[in-house]
Motif scaffolding. Structure first.
Motif, short mmCIF file in Angstrom:
data_model
loop_
_atom_site.label_atom_id
_atom_site.label_comp_id
_atom_site.label_asym_id
_atom_site.label_seq_id
_atom_site.Cartn_x
_atom_site.Cartn_y
_atom_site.Cartn_z
N TYR A 7 52.27 26.29 52.62
CA TYR A 7 53.71 26.53 52.66
C TYR A 7 54.38 25.17 52.81
CZ TYR A 7 53.40 25.97 57.76
OH TYR A 7 53.19 25.48 59.02
N ASP A 8 55.66 25.10 52.53
CA ASP A 8 56.40 23.85 52.64
C ASP A 8 56.75 23.61 54.10
OD1 ASP A 8 58.06 21.65 52.50
OD2 ASP A 8 59.43 22.52 51.03
N ARG A 9 55.94 22.82 54.76
CA ARG A 9 56.11 22.60 56.19
C ARG A 9 57.42 21.91 56.53
NH1 ARG A 9 52.55 19.04 57.90
NH2 ARG A 9 53.04 19.54 60.05
N MET A 10 58.04 21.27 55.54
CA MET A 10 59.28 20.53 55.78
C MET A 10 60.52 21.43 55.63
SD MET A 10 57.65 17.95 56.50
CE MET A 10 58.63 16.49 56.69
N ARG A 11 60.35 22.62 55.08
CA ARG A 11 61.49 23.52 54.86
C ARG A 11 61.45 24.63 55.90
NH1 ARG A 11 62.27 28.11 51.80
NH2 ARG A 11 60.22 27.90 50.86
N GLU A 12 62.50 24.73 56.67
CA GLU A 12 62.59 25.74 57.72
C GLU A 12 62.47 27.15 57.13
OE1 GLU A 12 65.71 27.21 61.15
OE2 GLU A 12 65.85 25.17 60.37
N PHE A 65 45.57 23.00 61.94
CA PHE A 65 46.33 21.77 62.08
C PHE A 65 46.90 21.33 60.74
CE2 PHE A 65 43.18 18.99 60.21
CZ PHE A 65 41.96 19.55 60.55
N PRO A 66 48.01 20.58 60.78
CA PRO A 66 48.67 20.12 59.56
C PRO A 66 47.74 19.30 58.69
CG PRO A 66 50.06 19.72 61.46
CD PRO A 66 48.71 20.13 61.99
N ASP A 67 47.85 19.54 57.39
CA ASP A 67 47.07 18.81 56.41
C ASP A 67 48.00 18.45 55.26
OD1 ASP A 67 44.99 17.63 55.07
OD2 ASP A 67 44.08 19.51 54.40
N GLY A 68 48.89 17.52 55.52
CA GLY A 68 49.88 17.13 54.53
C GLY A 68 51.16 17.95 54.70
N PRO A 69 52.15 17.69 53.85
CA PRO A 69 53.46 18.34 54.01
C PRO A 69 53.50 19.79 53.55
CG PRO A 69 53.48 16.89 52.11
CD PRO A 69 52.15 16.67 52.79
N GLU A 70 52.46 20.27 52.86
CA GLU A 70 52.52 21.62 52.32
C GLU A 70 51.33 22.49 52.70
OE1 GLU A 70 53.20 21.28 48.15
OE2 GLU A 70 55.19 20.43 48.43
N ALA A 71 50.59 22.12 53.73
CA ALA A 71 49.42 22.93 54.08
C ALA A 71 48.99 22.69 55.52
CB ALA A 71 48.26 22.63 53.14
N GLU A 72 48.28 23.66 56.02
CA GLU A 72 47.57 23.53 57.29
C GLU A 72 46.15 23.99 57.03
OE1 GLU A 72 49.29 24.29 60.94
OE2 GLU A 72 51.34 24.31 60.20
N THR A 73 45.22 23.38 57.70
CA THR A 73 43.80 23.71 57.54
C THR A 73 43.33 24.40 58.81
OG1 THR A 73 43.42 21.84 56.08
CG2 THR A 73 41.50 22.73 57.21
N GLY A 74 42.53 25.44 58.64
CA GLY A 74 42.08 26.17 59.80
C GLY A 74 40.69 26.73 59.65
N VAL A 75 40.17 27.19 60.78
CA VAL A 75 38.90 27.91 60.83
C VAL A 75 39.11 29.08 61.77
CG1 VAL A 75 36.53 27.83 61.69
CG2 VAL A 75 37.38 25.96 60.29
N VAL A 76 38.57 30.23 61.36
CA VAL A 76 38.68 31.44 62.17
C VAL A 76 37.31 32.09 62.27
CG1 VAL A 76 39.31 32.95 60.23
CG2 VAL A 76 40.05 33.54 62.53
N LEU A 77 37.05 32.68 63.42
CA LEU A 77 35.81 33.39 63.68
C LEU A 77 36.13 34.88 63.71
CD1 LEU A 77 32.83 33.49 64.63
CD2 LEU A 77 33.67 33.09 66.95
N SER A 78 35.48 35.66 62.86
CA SER A 78 35.75 37.10 62.81
C SER A 78 35.07 37.81 63.97
CB SER A 78 35.27 37.69 61.48
OG SER A 78 33.86 37.84 61.49
N ASP A 79 35.49 39.06 64.20
CA ASP A 79 34.87 39.84 65.26
C ASP A 79 33.41 40.13 64.94
OD1 ASP A 79 35.66 41.46 63.13
OD2 ASP A 79 35.98 43.21 64.39
N GLY A 80 33.01 40.05 63.69
CA GLY A 80 31.62 40.26 63.29
C GLY A 80 30.78 39.00 63.33
N GLY A 81 31.38 37.88 63.74
CA GLY A 81 30.64 36.64 63.84
C GLY A 81 30.64 35.78 62.58
N ARG A 82 31.43 36.14 61.57
CA ARG A 82 31.54 35.34 60.36
C ARG A 82 32.50 34.19 60.64
NH1 ARG A 82 27.50 36.63 57.30
NH2 ARG A 82 28.48 35.43 55.65
#
Length: 107
Positions: free
Chosen positions: A57-62, A32-49
């Motif tokens: 990235y500049d979310r305001m620039r196409e 999800f967006p976290d300010g105009p230049e970043a998104e924050t995320g969480v990912v689960l690996s196939d190994g359970g990590r």
């Protein structure tokens, strides 16, 4: 995330693969967006990590999502239960694709 042709998802798949994740079995818990230049995320690996990351990235620039980079990559496997979105992370463990399939001979 796995099949979308949107440039953000294409780039995220590339970045996760560079970190050794198998895209066909990794689960993106959230992004999800976290300010105009970043998104924050969480990912689960196939190994359970479990990994927390910031996608910058500049979310305001196409088109800038094509050049996104992961600025923070943190293994939170040992303490994800204290994460604010722990329920979503727990759900990802339930819904992730199986690491392997077992076939039973019914004969």
């Amino acid at each position: 995330m796995r099949a979308s042709q949107f440039s953000l998802w294409i780039r995220l798949r590339q970045l996760l693969a560079e970190r050794g994740l198998t895209i066909s079995s990794a689960v993106l818990v959230y992004l999800f967006p976290d300010g105009p230049e970043a998104e924050t995320g969480v990912v689960l690996s196939d190994g359970g990590r479990v990994y927390a990351f910031d996608l910058a990235y500049d979310r305001m620039r196409e088109g800038s999502d094509r050049d996104a980079v992961i600025e923070r990559w943190q293994d939170i496997t040992s303490h994800w239960q204290a994460h604010p979105l722990r329920s979503e992370i727990a759900d990802a463990f339930v819904w992730r694709p199986p690491a392997q399939r077992t076939y039973l001979d019914l004969a």
